[in-house]
Structure formats: structure tokens, C-alpha cells
Motif scaffolding. Sequence first.
Motif, PDB file in Angstrom:
ATOM      1  N   GLY A  15      -9.463 -50.885-105.509  1.00 50.07           N
ATOM      2  CA  GLY A  15      -8.090 -51.034-105.966  1.00 50.07           C
ATOM      3  C   GLY A  15      -7.143 -50.028-105.343  1.00 50.07           C
ATOM      4  O   GLY A  15      -5.954 -50.012-105.645  1.00 50.07           O
ATOM      5  N   THR A  16      -7.656 -49.207-104.442  1.00 56.67           N
ATOM      6  CA  THR A  16      -6.818 -48.215-103.758  1.00 56.67           C
ATOM      7  C   THR A  16      -6.039 -48.921-102.654  1.00 56.67           C
ATOM      8  O   THR A  16      -6.631 -49.562-101.795  1.00 56.67           O
ATOM      9  N   ARG A  17      -4.737 -48.843-102.695  1.00 53.41           N
ATOM     10  CA  ARG A  17      -3.906 -49.551-101.712  1.00 53.41           C
ATOM     11  C   ARG A  17      -3.285 -48.609-100.689  1.00 53.41           C
ATOM     12  O   ARG A  17      -2.848 -49.034 -99.634  1.00 53.41           O
ATOM     13  N   SER A  18      -3.188 -47.338-100.998  1.00 56.45           N
ATOM     14  CA  SER A  18      -2.653 -46.385-100.030  1.00 56.45           C
ATOM     15  C   SER A  18      -3.439 -45.091-100.144  1.00 56.45           C
ATOM     16  O   SER A  18      -3.906 -44.735-101.221  1.00 56.45           O
ATOM     17  N   TRP A  19      -3.602 -44.424 -99.001  1.00 60.54           N
ATOM     18  CA  TRP A  19      -4.377 -43.191 -98.989  1.00 60.54           C
ATOM     19  C   TRP A  19      -3.814 -42.194 -97.984  1.00 60.54           C
ATOM     20  O   TRP A  19      -4.443 -41.217 -97.640  1.00 60.54           O
ATOM     21  N   ARG A  20      -2.627 -42.464 -97.508  1.00 57.72           N
ATOM     22  CA  ARG A  20      -1.937 -41.512 -96.646  1.00 57.72           C
ATOM     23  C   ARG A  20      -0.458 -41.581 -96.977  1.00 57.72           C
ATOM     24  O   ARG A  20       0.049 -42.629 -97.378  1.00 57.72           O
ATOM     25  N   THR A  21       0.224 -40.466 -96.841  1.00 56.48           N
ATOM     26  CA  THR A  21       1.675 -40.467 -96.973  1.00 56.48           C
ATOM     27  C   THR A  21       2.273 -39.894 -95.700  1.00 56.48           C
ATOM     28  O   THR A  21       1.684 -39.035 -95.051  1.00 56.48           O
ATOM     29  N   THR A  22       3.437 -40.416 -95.359  1.00 59.41           N
ATOM     30  CA  THR A  22       4.148 -39.891 -94.192  1.00 59.41           C
ATOM     31  C   THR A  22       4.768 -38.547 -94.555  1.00 59.41           C
ATOM     32  O   THR A  22       4.780 -38.145 -95.719  1.00 59.41           O
ATOM     33  N   ARG A  23       5.312 -37.871 -93.580  1.00 60.61           N
ATOM     34  CA  ARG A  23       5.982 -36.598 -93.844  1.00 60.61           C
ATOM     35  C   ARG A  23       7.095 -36.786 -94.871  1.00 60.61           C
ATOM     36  O   ARG A  23       7.376 -35.895 -95.662  1.00 60.61           O
ATOM     37  N   GLU A  24       7.692 -37.951 -94.894  1.00 59.85           N
ATOM     38  CA  GLU A  24       8.774 -38.230 -95.841  1.00 59.85           C
ATOM     39  C   GLU A  24       8.252 -38.701 -97.194  1.00 59.85           C
ATOM     40  O   GLU A  24       9.031 -38.999 -98.092  1.00 59.85           O
ATOM     41  N   GLY A  25       6.935 -38.821 -97.339  1.00 57.73           N
ATOM     42  CA  GLY A  25       6.347 -39.194 -98.614  1.00 57.73           C
ATOM     43  C   GLY A  25       6.139 -40.681 -98.818  1.00 57.73           C
ATOM     44  O   GLY A  25       5.788 -41.121 -99.917  1.00 57.73           O
ATOM     45  N   ARG A  26       6.330 -41.489 -97.765  1.00 60.89           N
ATOM     46  CA  ARG A  26       6.096 -42.934 -97.897  1.00 60.89           C
ATOM     47  C   ARG A  26       4.599 -43.221 -97.848  1.00 60.89           C
ATOM     48  O   ARG A  26       3.862 -42.616 -97.070  1.00 60.89           O
ATOM     49  N   SER A  27       4.145 -44.162 -98.655  1.00 59.75           N
ATOM     50  CA  SER A  27       2.726 -44.500 -98.743  1.00 59.75           C
ATOM     51  C   SER A  27       2.280 -45.339 -97.563  1.00 59.75           C
ATOM     52  O   SER A  27       3.005 -46.223 -97.102  1.00 59.75           O
ATOM     53  N   ARG A  28       1.066 -45.065 -97.117  1.00 61.45           N
ATOM     54  CA  ARG A  28       0.457 -45.850 -96.049  1.00 61.45           C
ATOM     55  C   ARG A  28      -1.001 -46.128 -96.415  1.00 61.45           C
ATOM     56  O   ARG A  28      -1.646 -45.357 -97.107  1.00 61.45           O
ATOM     57  N   GLY A  29      -1.519 -47.237 -95.910  1.00 68.23           N
ATOM     58  CA  GLY A  29      -2.907 -47.625 -96.128  1.00 68.23           C
ATOM     59  C   GLY A  29      -3.302 -48.616 -95.062  1.00 68.23           C
ATOM     60  O   GLY A  29      -2.978 -48.427 -93.897  1.00 68.23           O
ATOM     61  N   LEU A  30      -3.980 -49.678 -95.465  1.00 68.08           N
ATOM     62  CA  LEU A  30      -4.405 -50.696 -94.523  1.00 68.08           C
ATOM     63  C   LEU A  30      -3.202 -51.536 -94.088  1.00 68.08           C
ATOM     64  O   LEU A  30      -2.450 -52.040 -94.921  1.00 68.08           O
ATOM     65  N   PHE A  31      -3.002 -51.674 -92.787  1.00 67.92           N
ATOM     66  CA  PHE A  31      -1.908 -52.503 -92.289  1.00 67.92           C
ATOM     67  C   PHE A  31      -2.457 -53.532 -91.317  1.00 67.92           C
ATOM     68  O   PHE A  31      -2.555 -54.704 -91.629  1.00 67.92           O
ATOM     69  N   CYS A  32      -2.862 -53.119 -90.139  1.00 67.76           N
ATOM     70  CA  CYS A  32      -3.356 -54.096 -89.155  1.00 67.76           C
ATOM     71  C   CYS A  32      -4.837 -54.419 -89.383  1.00 67.76           C
ATOM     72  O   CYS A  32      -5.277 -55.533 -89.132  1.00 67.76           O
ATOM     73  N   GLY A  33      -5.597 -53.442 -89.796  1.00 64.97           N
ATOM     74  CA  GLY A  33      -7.026 -53.640 -90.037  1.00 64.97           C
ATOM     75  C   GLY A  33      -7.872 -53.749 -88.783  1.00 64.97           C
ATOM     76  O   GLY A  33      -9.076 -54.020 -88.865  1.00 64.97           O
ATOM     77  N   ILE A  34      -7.269 -53.515 -87.627  1.00 62.70           N
ATOM     78  CA  ILE A  34      -8.010 -53.648 -86.372  1.00 62.70           C
ATOM     79  C   ILE A  34      -7.865 -52.424 -85.469  1.00 62.70           C
ATOM     80  O   ILE A  34      -8.099 -52.494 -84.273  1.00 62.70           O
ATOM     81  N   GLY A  35      -7.446 -51.308 -86.042  1.00 62.40           N
ATOM     82  CA  GLY A  35      -7.420 -50.069 -85.279  1.00 62.40           C
ATOM     83  C   GLY A  35      -6.209 -49.865 -84.397  1.00 62.40           C
ATOM     84  O   GLY A  35      -6.220 -48.990 -83.534  1.00 62.40           O
ATOM     85  N   VAL A  36      -5.165 -50.626 -84.590  1.00 64.31           N
ATOM     86  CA  VAL A  36      -4.005 -50.542 -83.709  1.00 64.31           C
ATOM     87  C   VAL A  36      -2.869 -49.694 -84.296  1.00 64.31           C
ATOM     88  O   VAL A  36      -2.254 -48.899 -83.590  1.00 64.31           O
ATOM     89  N   CYS A  37      -2.585 -49.828 -85.578  1.00 64.13           N
ATOM     90  CA  CYS A  37      -1.360 -49.235 -86.137  1.00 64.13           C
ATOM     91  C   CYS A  37      -1.489 -47.765 -86.534  1.00 64.13           C
ATOM     92  O   CYS A  37      -0.483 -47.080 -86.659  1.00 64.13           O
ATOM     93  N   PHE A  38      -2.679 -47.287 -86.780  1.00 65.82           N
ATOM     94  CA  PHE A  38      -2.922 -45.908 -87.206  1.00 65.82           C
ATOM     95  C   PHE A  38      -2.304 -45.579 -88.561  1.00 65.82           C
ATOM     96  O   PHE A  38      -2.092 -44.422 -88.881  1.00 65.82           O
ATOM     97  N   ASP A  39      -1.985 -46.566 -89.368  1.00 72.22           N
ATOM     98  CA  ASP A  39      -1.455 -46.295 -90.706  1.00 72.22           C
ATOM     99  C   ASP A  39      -2.546 -45.887 -91.690  1.00 72.22           C
ATOM    100  O   ASP A  39      -2.254 -45.319 -92.728  1.00 72.22           O
ATOM    101  N   CYS A  40      -3.793 -46.153 -91.380  1.00 67.47           N
ATOM    102  CA  CYS A  40      -4.886 -45.993 -92.345  1.00 67.47           C
ATOM    103  C   CYS A  40      -5.619 -44.663 -92.207  1.00 67.47           C
ATOM    104  O   CYS A  40      -6.716 -44.513 -92.724  1.00 67.47           O
TER     105      CYS A  40
END
Length: 124
Positions: A48-73
Amino acid sequence: MSDIPQAGSPHGSERTGAATSRVRGTFDGEPLEAEAGTSVASALIATGTRSWRTTREGRSRGLFCGIGVCFDCLVEIDGESGQRACMIPLGEGMDVRSASGPRTTHDAGTGTSTGRDADGTDAA
Ligand code: FES
């Protein structure tokens, strides 16, 4: 008898009777468990975890592309930061930590890092 795989059996192992193995690690000190071969990102999503990283500005990031391209995860794994959760299988005893701040410029050999988050904002 139905040939439809059972819920919780994404590979149809219950249908075929094949044995599955489970691996156990932790995420921010909490237990994390998945079928062997499951990515860290998929294991987190399953809890149930949807985000596990925050940007410097505090925005949530997690799974986005799922294929190793976006680096959001990105997560820290066993003390090594900048690991893509979607590309790394959860390993036995793995210590996964959430991340904050900009993504790394280290691109794990793909040469695809652009220094921007998937939404187009500056990640640095
Ligand atoms: S979700 Fe895009 S690199 Fe992992």
C-alpha cells in the motif's frame, strides 16, 4: 476445475502447483516481504506504499515508469543511495530506506538521467 490463476498468484504458480519462495527485508525498519523475483517497487506497492521519495521541494515520488527510465523511484538499499526500486528484486535481508532530495546523477550505466523529475520539474 478452472484454468484461471488465483488471486495473489501473478505467475500462476497456484494453478501449476509450482513452489514459490518468499524473501524478507525491511523498508524504513518495517518488515517487507514478497515472492522471490519481485522488485522492491512492486513489494512496496503491495503493502500500500505509493511514495517513498520526496523531492527537495517535498513533493512525493514513487513508481512512475516502472522500467528504469524516470528515476522517480529511487531508494537507498543496504546503505547505497540512488537505487531504482523498480529495477532491483527484493533480496533476503535487504535494508531498503526511503530517500529525499534530488535524484542522483549516477545513472547506473544507462546514461538516461536528465536531472529532471518525471513531471518535468528540476530535480536538483
Ligand atoms: S519507476 Fe521509473 S525508474 Fe523506477
